[in-house]
Write a protein that holds these residues in place. Structure first.
Motif, PDB file in Angstrom:
ATOM      1  N   GLU A   1      18.421   6.274  84.681  1.00 31.24           N
ATOM      2  CA  GLU A   1      19.922   5.690  84.378  1.00 31.24           C
ATOM      3  C   GLU A   1      20.625   6.785  84.253  1.00 31.24           C
ATOM      4  N   GLU A   2      21.994   6.364  84.767  1.00 33.37           N
ATOM      5  CA  GLU A   2      23.037   7.490  84.848  1.00 33.37           C
ATOM      6  C   GLU A   2      23.264   7.781  83.108  1.00 33.37           C
ATOM      7  N   GLY A   3      23.400   8.878  83.072  1.00 37.90           N
ATOM      8  CA  GLY A   3      23.939   9.333  81.573  1.00 37.90           C
ATOM      9  C   GLY A   3      22.555  10.101  80.927  1.00 37.90           C
TER      10      GLY A   3
ATOM     11  N   GLU B   1      23.038   2.952  87.928  1.00 39.19           N
ATOM     12  CA  GLU B   1      24.097   2.770  87.168  1.00 39.19           C
ATOM     13  C   GLU B   1      23.881   2.605  85.769  1.00 39.19           C
ATOM     14  N   ARG B   2      24.712   3.081  84.667  1.00 36.97           N
ATOM     15  CA  ARG B   2      24.506   2.905  83.307  1.00 36.97           C
ATOM     16  C   ARG B   2      24.171   1.527  83.152  1.00 36.97           C
ATOM     17  N   GLY B   3      23.151   1.069  82.399  1.00 38.22           N
ATOM     18  CA  GLY B   3      22.970  -0.182  81.931  1.00 38.22           C
ATOM     19  C   GLY B   3      21.905  -0.869  82.934  1.00 38.22           C
TER      20      GLY B   3
END
Length: 347
Positions: free
Chosen positions: A109-111, A144-146
């Motif tokens: 996940e991004e982040g 992407e995030r989430g």
């Protein structure tokens, strides 16, 4: 241990995936048979074992694949990296194979913190090195995030099947003994209580472990083992039901003989969960002729992962494919397959 009875899942949408499709029980098996086995039909897949065994050179090659989506990623006793490598190793062992090579693919996940990813990868490398195997290739994707909970891991493995070893539910015969190699329910309850922060810190630890040495010693020293299965999703009860259905034999286990840690049993009772349906990551169920059972138990108990191994029951001569349990109070009842989702995301 508390009794368990299956019932329909309220509020689910017909024809759509629900969380119960991931629990290893009836919905999972139905999905596998009606979608994946139906579309990918071939003689290697149709055995529906923990992996596939195929002819290779002058011997046999075993291959397996698994995905890991545990939440939380880090828990007492390990992390998602430990689960991934241990899980592949144990699945190959259940095919009678010595693991050689693994692959690992990451969906990140991004982040997500790189330091955490490094810790996970380091755990995987450590387990692989301890077992004399290499992680030889893989893949990385970022979403992407989430879109995922930090990181998911998909892994595959290959290993050489030991000469003369053939493990299959079809080998199971009436009179075979049933052995559980370690205390049950530790992993699933550890994940649940850690995720929900239920205040049992320090009491429960995941049992995630590579069982290569223990199972290899068993296979080298005990002839004619019928089958071995690791009791992951759906727990021991699900394994017993799968093997009973596949072999067409009835099975009887003694509830009082099933190994379980006191703290684990207490937490399961408090939460109203039957430990026999709770996931494990370091427990094998072994089926073998009764005359070899005591010798097998001796070998298992010499290993630190098998010190609490126990003979818990027997395969019956009948052909009904049902699993029965002799309860602590002396009555007998059917131990049905898992239907509902007890709790998600345990591996």
């Amino acid at each position: 241990m508390n009794g368990f009875s299956g019932c329909s899942i309220p509020g689910t949408e017909t024809g759509k995936i629900t969380l119960s499709h991931g629990n290893g029980g009836v919905p999972t098996q139905k999905l596998i048979k009606e979608v994946f086995a139906a579309n990918f039909n071939n003689k290697y897949l149709s055995a529906l074992n923990d992996g596939a065994v195929m002819p290779w050179d002058n011997g046999k090659l075993a291959m397996t694949s698994d995905s890991f989506v545990v939440n939380p990623l880090f828990f007492p006793g390990g992390n998602i990296g430990h689960l991934a490598v241990n899980g592949i190793i144990n699945d190959l062992l259940c095919c009678g194979a010595i693991p050689m090579y693994l692959t690992a693919s990451f969906i990140i996940e991004e982040g997500f913190e790189i330091s955490k990813l490094d810790t996970i990868a380091g755990s995987m490398a450590e387990v692989a090195e301890e077992n004399g195997i290499c992680i030889v290739t893989g893949d990385t994707k970022v979403v992407e995030r989430g879109k995922c909970d930090g990181v998911y891991i998909s892994a595959s493995g290959a290993g050489n099947v030991l000469h003369g070893v053939s493990l299959s539910p079809g080998n199971i015969k009436g009179g075979d003994a049933i052995i559980i190699t370690a205390p049950v329910a530790g992993h699933g309850l550890c994940i649940l209580t850690s995720r929900e922060e239920l205040g049992f810190e320090g009491k429960l630890r995941s049992d995630t472990a590579s069982l290569r040495t223990m199972v290899s010693n068993l296979l080298f020293n005990i002839p004619h083992i019928s089958a071995i299965r690791d009791a992951t999703r759906g727990g021991v009860a699900t394994v017993l039901n799968e093997m009973a259905e596949a072999s067409g034999k009835g099975m009887l286990i003694d509830e009082s003989a099933v190994p379980i840690e006191k703290d684990t049993a207490a937490v399961a009772a408090l939460l109203g969960l039957d430990p026999l349906y709770v996931a494990n990551e370091g427990v094998m169920v072994v089926f073998l002729p009764e005359e070899y059972a005591e010798d097998a138990l001796y070998i298992l108990k010499k290993d630190r992962h098998g010190k609490n191994a126990a003979i818990v029951g027997e395969v019956l001569d009948n052909q009904d494919g049902e699993v029965y349990i002799k309860t602590i109070i002396g009555t007998e009842r059917i131990l049905p397959p898992l239907v509902n989702e007890q709790f998600p995301r345990i591996c």
